[in-house]
Design an enzyme around this catalytic site. Structure first.
Site, PDB file in Angstrom:
ATOM      1  N   HIS A 180       0.864  -1.184   0.000  1.00  0.00           N
ATOM      2  CA  HIS A 180       0.000   0.000   0.000  1.00  0.00           C
ATOM      3  C   HIS A 180       0.902   1.237   0.000  1.00  0.00           C
ATOM      4  O   HIS A 180       1.978   1.217   0.617  1.00  0.00           O
ATOM      5  CB  HIS A 180      -0.839   0.069   1.291  1.00  0.00           C
ATOM      6  CG  HIS A 180      -2.169  -0.608   1.265  1.00  0.00           C
ATOM      7  ND1 HIS A 180      -2.737  -1.153   2.411  1.00  0.00           N
ATOM      8  CD2 HIS A 180      -3.085  -0.803   0.270  1.00  0.00           C
ATOM      9  CE1 HIS A 180      -3.931  -1.656   2.110  1.00  0.00           C
ATOM     10  NE2 HIS A 180      -4.163  -1.460   0.825  1.00  0.00           N
ATOM     11  N   CYS A 280      -2.606   2.968   9.205  1.00  0.00           N
ATOM     12  CA  CYS A 280      -3.636   2.021   8.740  1.00  0.00           C
ATOM     13  C   CYS A 280      -4.856   2.042   9.658  1.00  0.00           C
ATOM     14  O   CYS A 280      -5.970   1.771   9.211  1.00  0.00           O
ATOM     15  CB  CYS A 280      -3.094   0.595   8.723  1.00  0.00           C
ATOM     16  SG  CYS A 280      -1.681   0.348   7.671  1.00  0.00           S
TER      17      CYS A 280
END
Ligand code: ARG
Length: 287
Positions: A180, A280
């Site tokens: 990511h 996150c």
């Protein structure tokens, strides 16, 4: 080839924090029971109570800085729901929801969609392309940096530009450990009328062309080391002055302090077993 201009080092007084609003999800049902990134190993034990304690400490750090933390109720059977950053991109009160690549996470998107509606958001669009939200999207204050390579579909970048009405810059990720964008790059201070955005990133996580794009856009960026990236040090959260970061990221912490930031190290050992860190677990609600 032009050389970058010398780095302008700002003092703590010049790093101006702004009050933020975040959405978090308690890791009450957190486990590692499937493998969708190289960090996840279901044979390694996970201490859910310790994950909750680490998450609670993270939330307290934000609150101690004066930020507002909203929460969404965790759902049994969705162990990755704690990673709220993956479920929405909110800019100027407009919401672009998520569409997950992995079937194991797909149900999360609708729980968050309903949270947005209940919280009063009126402009909520669910994407037609695979889109893991702030996992792959980073707002600089003027541009939406958009990662692709492992999760978010490159076509989701154009969709985000259309839905959110902000310019998007596509960035190519090339290392599966940094699957990511938010584990390879962090926005430390947003662009203002007088100052460009300041970021940190791990160059080797990106393709050669993307490295050139980043060097061109952000000549004053902090370049993180392999060790910084490997403890998920780039998965940090900044309010413009205060940077919440994995405590093991010692080189990046020193660089941040030298650049006028106040560093708040946190222990995220349990969440890292799933490939996640502070960012996150933190969706930013902008407007
Ligand atoms: N286990 C999760 C996954 O692989 C971790 C997500 C971390 N979130 C993030 N924003 N990078 O999807």
């Amino acid at each position: 080839m032009t050389t970058a201009s010398p780095q302008v080092v700002l003092s703590v007084a010049e790093r101006v924090p702004t009050t933020r609003r975040y959405l978090m999800c308690e890791p009450r049902h957190f486990t590692v029971e499937y493998v969708i990134n190289p960090w996840m190993d279901p044979s390694k034990p996970v201490d859910t109570d310790l994950a909750i304690a680490q998450w609670t400490a993270l939330k307290s750090v934000y609150e101690s800085l004066g930020h507002t933390v909203e929460t969404i109720e965790p759902v049994p059977g969705l162990p990755d729901m704690v990673f709220s950053a993956n479920s929405g991109t909110v800019i100027d009160g407009r919401v672009l929801g998520a569409r997950f690549r992995a079937a194991q996470r797909s149900a999360e998107a609708d729980h968050y969609r309903r949270w947005f509606l209940e919280a009063g958001y009126r402009d909520v669009t669910m994407p037609s392309r695979i889109n893991e939200a702030e996992g792959d999207f980073a707002w600089t204050g003027s541009l939406l940096l958009a990662g692709t390579g492992y999760r978010t579909d490159p076509a989701a970048h154009a969709e985000a530009q259309e839905v959110l009405g902000v310019p998007v810059v596509s960035l190519q990720l090339v290392d599966p450990r940094y699957y990511h964008l938010d584990v390879a790059l962090v926005v430390l201070s947003e662009a203002t009328a007088t100052r460009p955005a300041h970021i940190a990133y791990y160059p080797e996580a990106f393709s050669a062309g993307t490295q050139r794009v980043l060097a061109r856009l952000f000549p004053d960026a902090i370049r993180a080391t392999e060790a910084d990236a490997a403890c998920l040090g780039l998965n940090a959260v900044s309010d413009g002055r205060n940077v919440v970061i994995a405590q093991e990221s010692t080189h990046l912490i020193t660089e941040l302090q030298a650049n006028g930031y106040t560093v708040l190290p946190v222990d995220i050992s349990e969440l890292r077993k799933s490939g996640g860190g502070p960012k996150c677990c933190t969706m930013e609600l902008r407007g």
